[in-house]
Design an enzyme around this catalytic site. Structure first.
Site, PDB file in Angstrom:
ATOM      1  N   ASP A   6      -7.682   1.620   5.968  1.00  0.00           N
ATOM      2  CA  ASP A   6      -7.813   0.160   6.036  1.00  0.00           C
ATOM      3  C   ASP A   6      -9.290  -0.195   5.910  1.00  0.00           C
ATOM      4  OD1 ASP A   6      -7.765  -2.505   6.580  1.00  0.00           O
ATOM      5  OD2 ASP A   6      -6.791  -2.339   8.539  1.00  0.00           O
ATOM      6  N   ASP A  99      -6.324  -4.152   0.679  1.00  0.00           N
ATOM      7  CA  ASP A  99      -7.321  -3.274   1.302  1.00  0.00           C
ATOM      8  C   ASP A  99      -6.703  -2.227   2.210  1.00  0.00           C
ATOM      9  OD1 ASP A  99      -6.577  -4.989   3.378  1.00  0.00           O
ATOM     10  OD2 ASP A  99      -8.512  -4.785   4.336  1.00  0.00           O
ATOM     11  N   GLU A 100      -5.427  -1.936   2.016  1.00  0.00           N
ATOM     12  CA  GLU A 100      -4.746  -0.977   2.877  1.00  0.00           C
ATOM     13  C   GLU A 100      -3.845  -0.075   2.073  1.00  0.00           C
ATOM     14  OE1 GLU A 100      -3.770  -3.534   6.899  1.00  0.00           O
ATOM     15  OE2 GLU A 100      -2.184  -2.362   5.952  1.00  0.00           O
TER      16      GLU A 100
HETATM   17 MG   LIG Z   1      -8.716  -4.410   6.459  1.00  0.00          MG
END
Ligand SMILES: [Mg+2]
Length: 399
Positions: A6, A99-100
């Site tokens: 993350d 973003d993961e």
């Molecule tokens: Mg994040």
């Protein structure tokens, strides 16, 4: 073993990666028209700035802060590069948001003759060297625990959770911090006197089923260390895209609801663009303090992936919210999804204008590829650049 990677304050990290002189400063990224904070650096957080806070409030709390209008095309580019890096570490990577990503690390430790912890550290270092952004890595026997472990080590950390450590780990985590439970459902389990994740994991399965349904049982099994939610590396097309979240306390202030709705809109549009899809219907759904729902829908005459069209319709839906009610959560749902490449023309639309618009977009992309990112851009963007030069900040509200 499953890892969740993350990125830390992703949009803000992206801005720091291309403007290193901003490192160490309170930087906040704003939505394009919502004028709400979408991401902030650690330094901005120390001034009490939160995600979804309106611009004026953030400005009040942190007058010397640097406010940047979100550049989602750039963030998508960084995201693609991030996912590419991760695929060098494991053949099974599931991108779960901009973003993961989840990765299956099973056997990678033996293959590399390295502990999981040092693999996690090496992944972070690799991303930092190549992209100049920091990520946090959570490694655990399944997705739910990997995500929870990851939360504990933010920012820029590696968390490793092994099976024997699970009960102790769960005894320190509140029920509302379990992914998929959230603040709304936390209230439901409070009736059973349950506060900690460990207490939830100790409830009999029958109660879990009553409370949360079939998915609740899968979640409960994951809390026990079983691997139920598979890492799915295939890039399938979603049937709907949406996001929702609860507020800390119910509010009748529609400005706050608007902020939350626009925050979810921005994030949902990222998914939409990532999957190259267009939206048939945009839905705004709200829950009031008595858990009564309100659904508001707009159907487009032809599917769209255009930010401004979606934002305009969302704004109209927000105006339709009856005043005086107290809301505890708000979310966005895109339905009627279709491929963005096969957009159908409306019978009554002037075809020549559509074609010229598309030609303009293509020409713009080609020019920018040849002469640099913003060689040709919209007037509103130029207006922004001009303002930015003057003061490094922007008062939004271009629509
Ligand atoms: Mg994040």
């Amino acid at each position: 073993m499953i890892a969740l990677i993350d990125a830390d304050s992703f949009f803000a990290s992206c801005e720091l990666s291309r403007n290193p002189h901003l490192r160490g400063k309170p930087v906040m990224v704003l939505g394009r028209i919502g004028s709400f904070i979408l991401a902030k650096t650690h330094e901005a957080k120390q001034y009490g700035v939160n995600t979804v806070m309106p611009y004026w409030e953030a400005k009040q709390k942190c007058p010397q802060g640097i406010f940047i209008e979100g550049d989602f095309r750039f963030y998508t580019q960084v995201s693609r590069r991030l996912m590419k890096i991760l695929k060098n570490w494991s053949p099974l990577v599931q991108v779960s948001s901009i973003d993961e990503a989840y990765m299956d690390l099973t056997g990678i430790d033996k293959m590399r003759d390295q502990s999981f912890e040092s693999i996690g550290d090496a992944i972070r270092e690799d991303v930092w060297q190549q992209l100049g952004i920091t990520v946090t890595v959570g490694i655990a026997p399944n997705k739910v625990l990997a995500k929870m472990a990851c939360e504990q080590k933010k920012p820029n950390g590696t968390a490793l959770l092994l099976k024997p450590q699970i009960p102790h780990f769960l005894s320190q985590i509140e029920v509302g911090d379990i992914p998929g439970i959230g603040r709304g459902r936390q209230l439901a389990v409070k009736r059973y006197g349950i506060h900690w994740a460990k207490e939830l994991s100790e409830l009999p399965m029958s109660i879990i089923k009553n409370l949360f349904g079939r998915n609740g049982i899968l979640l409960w099994k994951e809390l026990h260390g079983e691997y139920m939610f598979k890492v799915d590396g295939s890039a399938h097309t979603p049937k709907q895209i949406g996001r929702t979240s609860s507020l800390e306390k119910p509010t009748s202030n529609l400005k706050i609801i608007e902020g939350l709705a626009f925050y979810h809109l921005e994030r949902s549009i990222e998914s939409l663009h990532r999957h190259k899809l267009a939206v048939g219907d945009v839905n705004l759904y709200l829950r009031d303090r008595d858990f009564k729902r309100l659904y508001l829908t707009h159907s487009f005459s032809k599917p769209t992936d255009d930010f401004f069209k979606l934002a305009r319709q969302l704004q109209k839906l927000i105006w339709k919210i009856p005043p005086g009610r107290w809301w505890r959560s708000a979310g966005i749902l895109f339905t009627g999804l279709s491929s963005a490449n096969s957009r159908q023309l409306n019978l009554f639309e002037d075809i020549s204008s559509v074609i010229s618009e598309e030609k303009l977009n293509q020409a713009k992309d080609e020019l920018n590829k040849r002469y640099g990112q913003f060689a040709l851009s919209s007037a509103s963007h130029l207006f922004y650049e001009k303002r930015k030069k003057k003061s490094d900040e922007l008062r939004l509200g271009l629509i």
